[in-house]
Design an enzyme around this catalytic site. Structure first.
Site, PDB file in Angstrom:
ATOM      1  N   THR A   1       0.846  -1.193   0.000  1.00  0.00           N
ATOM      2  CA  THR A   1       0.000   0.000   0.000  1.00  0.00           C
ATOM      3  C   THR A   1       0.879   1.239   0.000  1.00  0.00           C
ATOM      4  OG1 THR A   1      -1.988   0.997   0.955  1.00  0.00           O
ATOM      5  CG2 THR A   1      -0.389   0.126   2.516  1.00  0.00           C
ATOM      6  N   ASN A   2       0.311   2.405   0.290  1.00  0.00           N
ATOM      7  CA  ASN A   2       1.076   3.658   0.290  1.00  0.00           C
ATOM      8  C   ASN A   2       0.679   4.491   1.499  1.00  0.00           C
ATOM      9  OD1 ASN A   2      -1.255   5.411  -0.496  1.00  0.00           O
ATOM     10  ND2 ASN A   2      -1.185   4.127  -2.317  1.00  0.00           N
ATOM     11  N   ASP A   3       1.252   5.688   1.599  1.00  0.00           N
ATOM     12  CA  ASP A   3       1.075   6.516   2.800  1.00  0.00           C
ATOM     13  C   ASP A   3      -0.219   7.320   2.858  1.00  0.00           C
ATOM     14  OD1 ASP A   3       3.262   6.077   4.510  1.00  0.00           O
ATOM     15  OD2 ASP A   3       4.580   7.183   3.150  1.00  0.00           O
ATOM     16  N   SER A   4      -1.102   7.149   1.883  1.00  0.00           N
ATOM     17  CA  SER A   4      -2.325   7.960   1.884  1.00  0.00           C
ATOM     18  C   SER A   4      -3.157   7.723   3.148  1.00  0.00           C
ATOM     19  CB  SER A   4      -3.170   7.617   0.654  1.00  0.00           C
ATOM     20  OG  SER A   4      -4.427   8.241   0.760  1.00  0.00           O
TER      21      SER A   4
END
Ligand code: C5P
Length: 221
Positions: A29-32
């Site tokens: 996933t990512n930091d959003s």
């Protein structure tokens, strides 16, 4: 502010970072944080719109009265957006979509073995949702994309606006530690197809969401 500028409009908002599964217990996933998208959903609702929020997992609570569609992967998100877009007047694509997804998802937990000191994960590009949306978009519909850039923010933003046939692109510089992913504040540049750009001051995501919603309302005129 507070005028019902989107009264009678149906607005679809996406938020959060997609999760691309490797196996039953792991994902990429990512930091959003989802904060920008949730703020847009709240602002659109306050402006009188009927709002659907398609959201990847976040720690946030959706605004009351908003229809929530939970998703995990980019594939889920693509399906949900393409299914609901025709019945909406606007799409604000604030989700931080993964660029790549695993070629195969293991149905059992991937194990360490004495033989695998290295593990090679093969990824493929995710479907570009906004490009697919562009193909079914009607003249009466408004689409807004986001661009998280670490360099050449304006030039890359303009390219994205064109390639995804957007009515507006919201560009932000995620290389700055004081704004963007996760924080409560942001500073963005709105880019329009006629080449007009407008940079906001550094302010709360809630204020930016209200400005964005006001601009979406203008685009309907
Ligand atoms: O190309 P990039 O991912 O930077 O474009 C950002 C915009 O495109 C965002 O609005 C994002 O939600 C959307 N996007 C998409 N499908 C993808 C990747 C991003 O619709 N596969």
């Amino acid at each position: 502010f507070g005028a019902q500028t989107l009264a009678g409009k149906r607005v679809l908002v996406t938020a959060g970072g997609t999760r691309e599964r490797l196996d039953p217990v792991r994902f990429l996933t990512n930091d959003s944080s989802g904060k920008m998208g949730y703020a847009v959903a709240a602002a659109a609702q306050q402006a009188g719109a009927t709002v659907t929020l398609i959201t990847a997992p976040t720690k946030l609570t959706a605004p009351a009265g908003v229809t929530v569609v939970p998703i995990q992967s980019t594939t889920d998100l693509a399906q949900a957006v393409l299914e609901r877009f025709p019945a909406n007047d606007a799409l604000v694509m604030a989700a931080a979509v993964a660029d790549f997804q695993p070629v195969a998802v293991a149905d059992q937990k991937i194990k360490k073995t004495p033989a695998n000191d290295e593990f090679i994960l093969k990824l493929k590009k995710t479907p570009d949702i906004l490009k697919a949306v562009a193909k079914i978009k009607r003249a009466d519909q408004v689409t807004v994309g986001f661009a998280a850039e670490t360099q050449n923010v304006l030039a890359n933003g303009e390219k994205k606006l064109q390639s995804k046939h957007l009515d507006m692109l919201v560009a932000n510089d995620v290389s700055r530690a004081d704004i963007g992913f996760n924080g409560d504040e942001n500073q963005v540049t709105f880019i329009l197809p006629n080449g007009v750009t407008d940079q906001t001051p550094k302010t709360s995501k809630k204020v930016i969401a209200r400005v964005l919603v006001d601009r979406v309302a203008q685009l309907f005129k």
